[in-house]
Design a protein around this motif. Structure first.
Motif, PDB file in Angstrom:
ATOM      1  N   GLN A 115       0.864  -1.182   0.000  1.00  0.00           N
ATOM      2  CA  GLN A 115       0.000   0.000   0.000  1.00  0.00           C
ATOM      3  C   GLN A 115       0.904   1.237   0.000  1.00  0.00           C
ATOM      4  N   SER A 116       0.709   2.104  -0.988  1.00  0.00           N
ATOM      5  CA  SER A 116       1.537   3.315  -1.067  1.00  0.00           C
ATOM      6  C   SER A 116       0.978   4.433  -0.197  1.00  0.00           C
ATOM      7  N   ASP A 117      -0.342   4.462  -0.039  1.00  0.00           N
ATOM      8  CA  ASP A 117      -0.996   5.436   0.837  1.00  0.00           C
ATOM      9  C   ASP A 117      -2.419   4.953   1.111  1.00  0.00           C
ATOM     10  N   TYR A 118      -3.108   5.648   2.008  1.00  0.00           N
ATOM     11  CA  TYR A 118      -4.439   5.213   2.394  1.00  0.00           C
ATOM     12  C   TYR A 118      -5.458   5.385   1.272  1.00  0.00           C
ATOM     13  N   GLU A 119      -5.242   6.336   0.386  1.00  0.00           N
ATOM     14  CA  GLU A 119      -6.209   6.589  -0.692  1.00  0.00           C
ATOM     15  C   GLU A 119      -6.197   5.493  -1.743  1.00  0.00           C
ATOM     16  N   THR A 120      -5.031   4.983  -2.077  1.00  0.00           N
ATOM     17  CA  THR A 120      -4.954   3.952  -3.121  1.00  0.00           C
ATOM     18  C   THR A 120      -5.357   2.579  -2.602  1.00  0.00           C
ATOM     19  N   GLY A 121      -5.187   2.348  -1.301  1.00  0.00           N
ATOM     20  CA  GLY A 121      -5.571   1.062  -0.730  1.00  0.00           C
ATOM     21  C   GLY A 121      -4.540  -0.032  -0.963  1.00  0.00           C
ATOM     22  N   VAL A 122      -4.898  -1.242  -0.524  1.00  0.00           N
ATOM     23  CA  VAL A 122      -3.956  -2.364  -0.518  1.00  0.00           C
ATOM     24  C   VAL A 122      -4.186  -3.275  -1.730  1.00  0.00           C
ATOM     25  N   THR A 123      -3.079  -3.722  -2.319  1.00  0.00           N
ATOM     26  CA  THR A 123      -3.116  -4.758  -3.345  1.00  0.00           C
ATOM     27  C   THR A 123      -2.244  -5.907  -2.880  1.00  0.00           C
ATOM     28  N   SER A 124      -2.719  -7.130  -3.077  1.00  0.00           N
ATOM     29  CA  SER A 124      -1.964  -8.315  -2.677  1.00  0.00           C
ATOM     30  C   SER A 124      -1.689  -9.190  -3.892  1.00  0.00           C
ATOM     31  N   TRP A 125      -0.649 -10.000  -3.771  1.00  0.00           N
ATOM     32  CA  TRP A 125      -0.305 -10.958  -4.809  1.00  0.00           C
ATOM     33  C   TRP A 125      -0.005 -12.294  -4.155  1.00  0.00           C
ATOM     34  N   PHE A 126      -0.681 -13.332  -4.610  1.00  0.00           N
ATOM     35  CA  PHE A 126      -0.396 -14.684  -4.137  1.00  0.00           C
ATOM     36  C   PHE A 126       0.634 -15.261  -5.101  1.00  0.00           C
ATOM     37  N   CYS A 127       1.864 -15.408  -4.625  1.00  0.00           N
ATOM     38  CA  CYS A 127       2.981 -15.825  -5.466  1.00  0.00           C
ATOM     39  C   CYS A 127       3.232 -17.324  -5.298  1.00  0.00           C
ATOM     40  N   HIS A 128       3.010 -18.074  -6.348  1.00  0.00           N
ATOM     41  CA  HIS A 128       3.198 -19.518  -6.306  1.00  0.00           C
ATOM     42  C   HIS A 128       4.671 -19.868  -6.520  1.00  0.00           C
ATOM     43  N   SER A 129       5.059 -21.034  -6.033  1.00  0.00           N
ATOM     44  CA  SER A 129       6.458 -21.449  -6.130  1.00  0.00           C
ATOM     45  C   SER A 129       6.918 -21.638  -7.576  1.00  0.00           C
ATOM     46  N   ASP A 130       5.968 -21.863  -8.498  1.00  0.00           N
ATOM     47  CA  ASP A 130       6.334 -22.050  -9.901  1.00  0.00           C
ATOM     48  C   ASP A 130       6.485 -20.730 -10.652  1.00  0.00           C
ATOM     49  N   GLY A 131       6.332 -19.609  -9.951  1.00  0.00           N
ATOM     50  CA  GLY A 131       6.517 -18.306 -10.579  1.00  0.00           C
ATOM     51  C   GLY A 131       5.233 -17.627 -11.017  1.00  0.00           C
ATOM     52  N   THR A 132       4.115 -18.326 -10.986  1.00  0.00           N
ATOM     53  CA  THR A 132       2.845 -17.705 -11.349  1.00  0.00           C
ATOM     54  C   THR A 132       2.324 -16.862 -10.189  1.00  0.00           C
ATOM     55  N   ILE A 133       1.571 -15.809 -10.536  1.00  0.00           N
ATOM     56  CA  ILE A 133       1.108 -14.855  -9.533  1.00  0.00           C
ATOM     57  C   ILE A 133      -0.376 -14.565  -9.744  1.00  0.00           C
ATOM     58  N   ASP A 134      -1.136 -14.577  -8.649  1.00  0.00           N
ATOM     59  CA  ASP A 134      -2.545 -14.198  -8.670  1.00  0.00           C
ATOM     60  C   ASP A 134      -2.702 -12.883  -7.914  1.00  0.00           C
ATOM     61  N   GLU A 135      -3.234 -11.868  -8.593  1.00  0.00           N
ATOM     62  CA  GLU A 135      -3.435 -10.574  -7.931  1.00  0.00           C
ATOM     63  C   GLU A 135      -4.744 -10.579  -7.162  1.00  0.00           C
ATOM     64  N   LYS A 136      -4.718 -10.015  -5.964  1.00  0.00           N
ATOM     65  CA  LYS A 136      -5.875  -9.960  -5.094  1.00  0.00           C
ATOM     66  C   LYS A 136      -6.119  -8.515  -4.659  1.00  0.00           C
ATOM     67  N   GLU A 137      -7.389  -8.141  -4.576  1.00  0.00           N
ATOM     68  CA  GLU A 137      -7.733  -6.813  -4.092  1.00  0.00           C
ATOM     69  C   GLU A 137      -7.806  -6.815  -2.569  1.00  0.00           C
ATOM     70  N   GLY A 138      -7.170  -5.829  -1.948  1.00  0.00           N
ATOM     71  CA  GLY A 138      -7.175  -5.750  -0.494  1.00  0.00           C
ATOM     72  C   GLY A 138      -6.081  -6.610   0.118  1.00  0.00           C
ATOM     73  N   LEU A 139      -6.056  -6.653   1.438  1.00  0.00           N
ATOM     74  CA  LEU A 139      -5.067  -7.445   2.163  1.00  0.00           C
ATOM     75  C   LEU A 139      -5.530  -8.902   2.174  1.00  0.00           C
ATOM     76  N   TYR A 140      -4.851  -9.740   1.413  1.00  0.00           N
ATOM     77  CA  TYR A 140      -5.264 -11.141   1.244  1.00  0.00           C
ATOM     78  C   TYR A 140      -4.729 -11.977   2.403  1.00  0.00           C
ATOM     79  N   LEU A 141      -5.637 -12.559   3.190  1.00  0.00           N
ATOM     80  CA  LEU A 141      -5.264 -13.303   4.381  1.00  0.00           C
ATOM     81  C   LEU A 141      -5.773 -14.746   4.380  1.00  0.00           C
ATOM     82  N   ASP A 142      -6.310 -15.210   3.266  1.00  0.00           N
ATOM     83  CA  ASP A 142      -6.893 -16.540   3.224  1.00  0.00           C
ATOM     84  C   ASP A 142      -5.866 -17.650   3.116  1.00  0.00           C
ATOM     85  N   TYR A 143      -4.625 -17.296   2.768  1.00  0.00           N
ATOM     86  CA  TYR A 143      -3.598 -18.326   2.603  1.00  0.00           C
ATOM     87  C   TYR A 143      -2.959 -18.653   3.940  1.00  0.00           C
ATOM     88  N   MET A 144      -3.066 -19.920   4.360  1.00  0.00           N
ATOM     89  CA  MET A 144      -2.468 -20.347   5.611  1.00  0.00           C
ATOM     90  C   MET A 144      -1.433 -21.450   5.419  1.00  0.00           C
TER      91      MET A 144
END
Length: 257
Positions: A227-256
């Motif tokens: 997050q660069s500032d409060y106005e732009t909000g949070v962006t998350s990326w779920f980065c897989h070990s094989d190099g692929t990436i899934d972009e997520k809106e907001g703070l992504y906390l579902d991965y355990m």
């Protein structure tokens, strides 16, 4: 004589009513039923109530034992259900803390690995604002579900990995052609460095990944959030070990992990 009979009848009625928890309208006696039948029914009702109470008490006791020990400690079984929510709350609070200290700017990365092999993973957590101030710590949960810091294991220009040959946690550091693979192990509640391998990129070693592949080092699945500032909000990326990436809106906390 009539007075004696009347007193005996009154005593029978009072005794027949003693000990009954409550009237059961579905099994109400018809007029003229003998006192002995009333007494038997009352005894059966009392036995049923006692059996039900014992069963209920046993069920409650069993349910309680799955979550707490004597003295208030949380059983491992309870933590298995609770740890995702505990870690999620901690990650969010740390992200918010960094943001509040830096006018909304915050950056984190996190992954999970069961270092002490108890069935509940440890949290490998990087936070800060940029490569210059990142800190990487390992966190675990104690028997009461409290977060415990197991030590600082890295900073900027690092990635999370593991040695597929030994299962060891690995911190991969690389900057401007220099690199280091640091091998870490769980040691009685802390994480310590047990070995490392340094190398430099040159014509014979054109990329970091070439060396990692030779050494059997794999990247770990992890989440990165910024997050660069409060106005732009949070962006998350779920980065897989094989190099692929899934972009997520907001703070992504579902991965355990």
């Amino acid at each position: 004589m009539k007075k004696i009979l009347a007193m005996l009848c009154l005593t029978a009625v009072v005794l027949a009513g003693c000990g009954k928890p409550e009237a059961d309208s579905s099994s109400a006696k018809e007029p003229g039923t003998a006192a002995a039948a009333e007494t038997t029914a009352a005894a059966e009702t009392t036995e049923t109530a006692e059996t039900t109470a014992e069963a209920t008490t046993a069920e409650v006791t069993t349910a309680a034992e799955t979550t707490t020990e004597p003295g208030g400690n949380v059983f491992a079984g309870g933590l298995m259900d609770m740890y995702p929510a505990i870690y999620e709350g901690f990650i969010k609070s740390e992200f918010d803390r960094v943001a509040s200290e830096n006018d909304g700017l915050a950056s984190i990365e996190f992954a999970f690995r069961d270092l002490d092999v108890d069935g509940i993973p440890e949290l490998i957590f990087k936070r800060g604002t940029c490569e210059a101030d990142y800190q990487v710590n390992v966190f675990t949960l104690d028997s009461e579900g409290n977060i415990k810091d197991c030590g600082l294991i890295g900073g900027g220009h690092t990635a999370f990995g593991y040695d597929e040959n030994t299962g060891r946690l690995v911190m991969i550091w690389g900057h401007m052609g220099a690199a280091d693979i640091e091998y870490l192990e769980w040691d009685n509640g802390t994480v310590k460095s047990v070995d490392n391998y340094e190398f430099t990129l040159d014509e014979n070693t054109p990329s970091y990944d070439t060396v990692l592949e030779e050494k059997g080092i794999k990247y770990m699945d992890h989440v990165s959030a910024y997050q660069s500032d409060y106005e732009t909000g949070v962006t998350s990326w779920f980065c897989h070990s094989d190099g692929t990436i899934d972009e997520k809106e907001g703070l992504y906390l579902d991965y355990m992990g």
